[in-house]
Design an enzyme around this catalytic site. Structure first.
Site, PDB file in Angstrom:
ATOM      1  N   SER A 304       0.845  -1.191   0.000  1.00  0.00           N
ATOM      2  CA  SER A 304       0.000   0.000   0.000  1.00  0.00           C
ATOM      3  C   SER A 304       0.889   1.253   0.000  1.00  0.00           C
ATOM      4  O   SER A 304       1.768   1.386  -0.865  1.00  0.00           O
ATOM      5  CB  SER A 304      -0.935  -0.052   1.215  1.00  0.00           C
ATOM      6  OG  SER A 304      -1.917   0.942   1.172  1.00  0.00           O
ATOM      7  N   ASP A 360      -8.366  -5.535  -6.278  1.00  0.00           N
ATOM      8  CA  ASP A 360      -7.948  -4.455  -5.388  1.00  0.00           C
ATOM      9  C   ASP A 360      -8.000  -3.114  -6.123  1.00  0.00           C
ATOM     10  O   ASP A 360      -7.442  -2.962  -7.212  1.00  0.00           O
ATOM     11  CB  ASP A 360      -6.535  -4.733  -4.873  1.00  0.00           C
ATOM     12  CG  ASP A 360      -6.081  -3.760  -3.805  1.00  0.00           C
ATOM     13  OD1 ASP A 360      -6.906  -2.939  -3.352  1.00  0.00           O
ATOM     14  OD2 ASP A 360      -4.902  -3.832  -3.410  1.00  0.00           O
ATOM     15  N   HIS A 416      -7.495  -5.863  -0.372  1.00  0.00           N
ATOM     16  CA  HIS A 416      -6.259  -5.095  -0.241  1.00  0.00           C
ATOM     17  C   HIS A 416      -5.321  -5.651   0.832  1.00  0.00           C
ATOM     18  O   HIS A 416      -4.148  -5.274   0.896  1.00  0.00           O
ATOM     19  CB  HIS A 416      -6.606  -3.638   0.100  1.00  0.00           C
ATOM     20  CG  HIS A 416      -5.434  -2.709   0.091  1.00  0.00           C
ATOM     21  ND1 HIS A 416      -4.608  -2.550  -1.000  1.00  0.00           N
ATOM     22  CD2 HIS A 416      -4.926  -1.894   1.060  1.00  0.00           C
ATOM     23  CE1 HIS A 416      -3.656  -1.676  -0.718  1.00  0.00           C
ATOM     24  NE2 HIS A 416      -3.818  -1.264   0.532  1.00  0.00           N
TER      25      HIS A 416
END
Length: 522
Positions: A304, A360, A416
């Site tokens: 991320s 995602d 995610h």
């Protein structure tokens, strides 16, 4: 992502099944005794039922028949669970010393991703677990005076998290802050007295020990960057303007750069920026091991936001230490910069492998519309300096490929989650191939902080938490927040002293004890 807490107070399905069998035996024995004693059968069975029921209440068991399933993977539940629980969670370590450059992208991973080479799979998972460690050790508790710090000191981080066999030792922690408004990325304590109001622990620098170095063919410096707590929130608020980096036309998202570069003399942990902290340590390690005649590499990983910081770190390292083999292995990372930024990274030889889950949304941002897809129109528009683009090779995995994952619904946290990524990589064989039957990584890890596993597996959602949600019972019977061990309390002075001691030891010796003492098990 965050580690939501829940009370986990029921006994697992396998235990319940085992106890059901035990109660059945009790019923049978009672029935046999009733026949021998010539007592009325109905009366005896009622006694047996009451006995079984009483024991069940005593043990707080909720016993029920396992539901039928149409999933062939779980057609025989007892056989499936027994086989799964008896299988090691890791594969044997292969000696990759002769092929490490190819494994780390010297040929841009051509011919290694479809089908996925087992050596590459293991390396991806290894670095992914380093990135996962930055979540597992992070203190998310806003009622703790240490919220935003690492729960453990660097000398025991890997051992506590079960990564002691990976053959690396942590040499330095990294802290970050930001003067730029990035909603919800910075975790803060609600308390007045706290270790820091301005900084968060953001990752670490680690280095391979002697045995791991021999296995992988070089001394590897690994940097792991932590991602955000609530990506679904702050990605919506990302400001879109790009900010120059370097001396040419390269530009990057200014929020990412702000976190990487921000510092303030008024803070305890960010008198030096995250950039300065990490580069000082990487440069020190490179110089030390090169002075011993060793070949050295730098591998940077993150999930991320951590994946974005990893790319900025790689760019700076390539500028600062020319000729150093640098690779980035990121998970669920957003776009970071423009085409010029991508071109500069390529020219400097930085190799980037992006692992992306098809479902995602985060890797599609920023630049959901204005992205690399517009490059085909450059003949008309000219070079677009304000368009975001991804960097490097992409390994795309699909939630639908795993028989263990739920296929329906929109589950952004689950899609995610880094644990979902690692599960899918472990089972990935190729684009046209089904999920790997010999995947060894424990699927239960997927549900640590989300609800992605099918119900047949009987794994509760969001199960990863501190025992009793972090409270301990003191000598007076009071449930209180525990005091940290002195060595686990954040202290810039102690960390600086430890760093100075390590430097002194290195100058007086041909090895680093804190690194060399770790044994790598094959």
């Amino acid at each position: 992502m965050a580690m939501p807490t829940m009370i986990y107070g029921h006994i697992s399905a396998t235990q319940a099944t085992s106890n059901t069998t035990r109660f059945s035996l009790i019923l049978t024995q009672q029935h046999q005794e009733a026949v021998l004693d010539h007592h009325p059968q109905t009366k005896t069975l009622n006694k047996a039922n009451r006995l079984a029921e009483s024991l069940a209440h005593l043990l707080h068991l909720h016993i029920e028949t396992p539901p039928k399933t149409n999933n062939p993977y779980f057609s025989s539940w007892n056989m499936f669970t027994e086989e799964n629980h008896s299988t090691p969670t890791t594969s044997p370590k292969e000696i990759i010393s002769e092929k490490w450059r190819e494994i780390h992208g010297s040929n841009d991973w051509e011919g290694l991703m479809d089908p996925l080479h087992p050596w590459l799979r293991r390396e991806i998972v290894k670095y992914g677990e380093f990135a996962q460690a930055t979540y597992d050790a992070f203190d998310f508790d806003s009622f703790s005076e240490y919220c935003g710090s690492c729960r453990y000191n660097k000398n025991k981080l890997f051992d506590v998290l079960g990564l002691g066999k990976n053959g690396y030792a942590v040499s330095k922690y990294i802290y970050a802050m930001s003067h730029i408004d990035m909603p919800n990325w910075l975790e803060r304590s609600h308390l007045v007295e706290t270790w820091s109001k301005d900084s968060n622990w953001m990752g670490f620098v680690a280095v391979s020990d002697d045995e791991e170095t021999r296995r992988i063919g070089r001394r590897d410096i690994a940097v792991a960057w932590r991602g955000t707590v609530a990506p679904s929130e702050w990605y919506e608020d990302l400001q879109r303007n790009l900010e120059p980096i370097g001396d040419l036309d390269a530009k990057v998202e200014h929020g990412f750069l702000g976190i990487y570069k921000s510092k303030s003399d008024e803070t305890r942990y960010n008198k030096a920026s995250a950039s300065e902290q990490v580069m000082k340590e990487v440069t020190r390690l490179v110089e030390f091991y090169k002075s011993k005649g060793e070949e050295v590499s730098l591998t940077i990983t993150g999930h991320s936001l951590g994946g974005a910081l990893a790319l900025l770190n790689a760019y700076e390292a390539a500028k600062t230490i020319p000729g150093l083999p640098i690779s980035v292995i990121s998970f669920g990372a957003p776009r970071v910069g423009n085409h010029a930024f991508k071109d500069e990274l390529n020219q400097m030889g930085v190799k980037t492998l992006r692992v992306v889950v098809k479902q995602d949304m985060v890797p599609k941002m920023p630049g959901l519309v204005l992205n690399e897809g517009l490059k085909k129109f450059e003949d008309i528009t000219g070079t677009l300096e304000w368009v975001y683009t991804h960097v490097g090779a992409e390994l795309k995995v699909d939630v639908g490929s795993s028989p263990y994952l739920k296929k329906h619904g929109f589950n952004l946290p689950g899609f995610h989650s880094l644990e979902t990524y690692l599960h899918l990589v472990d089972g990935y064989l190729g684009k046209e191939t089904s999920f790997r039957s010999m995947a060894r990584r424990d699927f239960a890890l997927v549900n640590k902080a989300c609800d992605m596993l099918v119900e047949d597996l009987r794994i509760p959602s969001c199960w990863y938490q501190l025992e009793h949600k972090g409270l301990v019972c003191n000598n007076h019977g009071r449930w209180v927040k525990p005091r940290r061990e002195p060595e686990d309390i954040p202290s810039p002075t102690r960390e600086a002293e430890a760093q100075g001691h390590a430097l002194q030891v290195e100058m007086q010796s041909d090895y680093v004890p804190s690194i060399s003492k770790i044994k790598c098990e094959y």
